[in-house]
Scaffold this active site. Structure first.
Site, PDB file in Angstrom:
ATOM      1  N   THR A  45      -5.339  61.065  53.779  1.00  0.00           N
ATOM      2  CA  THR A  45      -5.293  60.164  52.634  1.00  0.00           C
ATOM      3  C   THR A  45      -3.853  60.084  52.128  1.00  0.00           C
ATOM      4  OG1 THR A  45      -5.891  62.038  51.207  1.00  0.00           O
ATOM      5  CG2 THR A  45      -7.679  60.587  51.950  1.00  0.00           C
ATOM      6  N   TYR A  46      -3.634  59.255  51.119  1.00  0.00           N
ATOM      7  CA  TYR A  46      -2.274  59.029  50.616  1.00  0.00           C
ATOM      8  C   TYR A  46      -1.653  60.331  50.134  1.00  0.00           C
ATOM      9  CZ  TYR A  46       1.597  56.511  48.453  1.00  0.00           C
ATOM     10  OH  TYR A  46       2.850  56.028  48.130  1.00  0.00           O
TER      11      TYR A  46
END
Length: 253
Positions: A68-69
């Site tokens: 994920t980011y």
């Protein structure tokens, strides 16, 4: 140092007596999932990566669709992230290692308290991000050993190692506490004429249940670092005995 050596010499033929022993059970809580700062700290501690290198490698994994980011201050996992992590823990270690309560509840409560002091815009920005975790593929996370096979591409050693850290940290965050039994012994050393007496205390711990450390000591190498909250909490009453063996004699070497 000289004083210690002098005392050692004076106690060479001393009599040693156990004055007190105590035993208590402790538990150590699992670490929370990574946020940007803790990922940077772990990558530097474990992999020797600088902050810029960590973010560059994380960017590669993010763009490839495997994490994920990587810029976030939220340690909260999404519902899908929790379910995927729980599945990984169950598959790798069994249901006995899965936390009986949701570890995210305390984090969410803490977040709600902090958010009362923030503006609506700040809250919306924070809520759009979650903790750094492996991305979900086919309902679960891709195991580190299968990363390149799944991606059908090669990754640098640093990329595979960083993914490994993120994978194991995420799994560990959903597992039970480590349980230990800690024993402390206080011993009194006295010279024959009792003109000199000295008290020594020694403690030792035995692991009763590995808990989350089972993931961090798995075939994927990972050792706990400073950012992990490893404060031990007493979960059982302390059991104490006085002068359990007053005749104990230890020979000095």
């Amino acid at each position: 140092e000289e004083a210690c050596q002098e005392l050692q010499e004076k106690l060479k033929d001393a009599k040693w007596e156990v004055q007190h022993t105590s035993s208590k059970q402790l538990q150590r809580s699992p670490p929370v999932p990574f946020i940007t700062s803790t990922l940077q700290q772990e990558a530097n501690s474990k992999l020797g990566l600088s902050v810029s290198d960590t973010m560059r490698v994380a960017q590669v994994l993010y763009e490839a669709g495997y994490i994920t980011y990587m810029r976030t201050d939220s340690p909260i996992l999404s519902d899908d992230g929790c379910q995927a992590a729980d599945s990984e823990v169950t598959l790798l270690f069994g249901e006995d290692f899965l936390s009986a309560t949701d570890p995210q509840m305390k984090l969410k409560e803490s977040k709600r308290t902090r958010n009362k002091k923030k503006t609506n815009v700040e809250n919306r920005v924070e809520e759009s991000h979650e903790a750094i975790r492996p991305a979900i593929h086919d309902g679960g996370f891709v195991e580190p050993s299968k990363l390149e096979l799944h991606a059908r591409q090669s990754f640098s050693t640093a990329s595979k190692q960083l993914y490994n850290l993120i994978y194991l940290r995420t799994c560990a965050s959903r597992m039970k506490e480590q349980v230990l039994n800690q024993t402390s012994v206080t011993v009194l050393a006295s010279t024959t004429d009792e003109s000199i007496q000295a008290t020594f205390t020694v403690s030792g711990s035995v692991v009763i249940f590995q808990g989350y450390t089972r993931a961090l000591s798995s075939p994927y190498i990972y050792t706990e670092s400073a950012d992990i909250s490893s404060k031990a909490d007493t979960i059982d009453g302390t059991v104490e005995t006085e002068k359990e063996d007053p005749s104990l004699n230890l020979e000095s070497k």
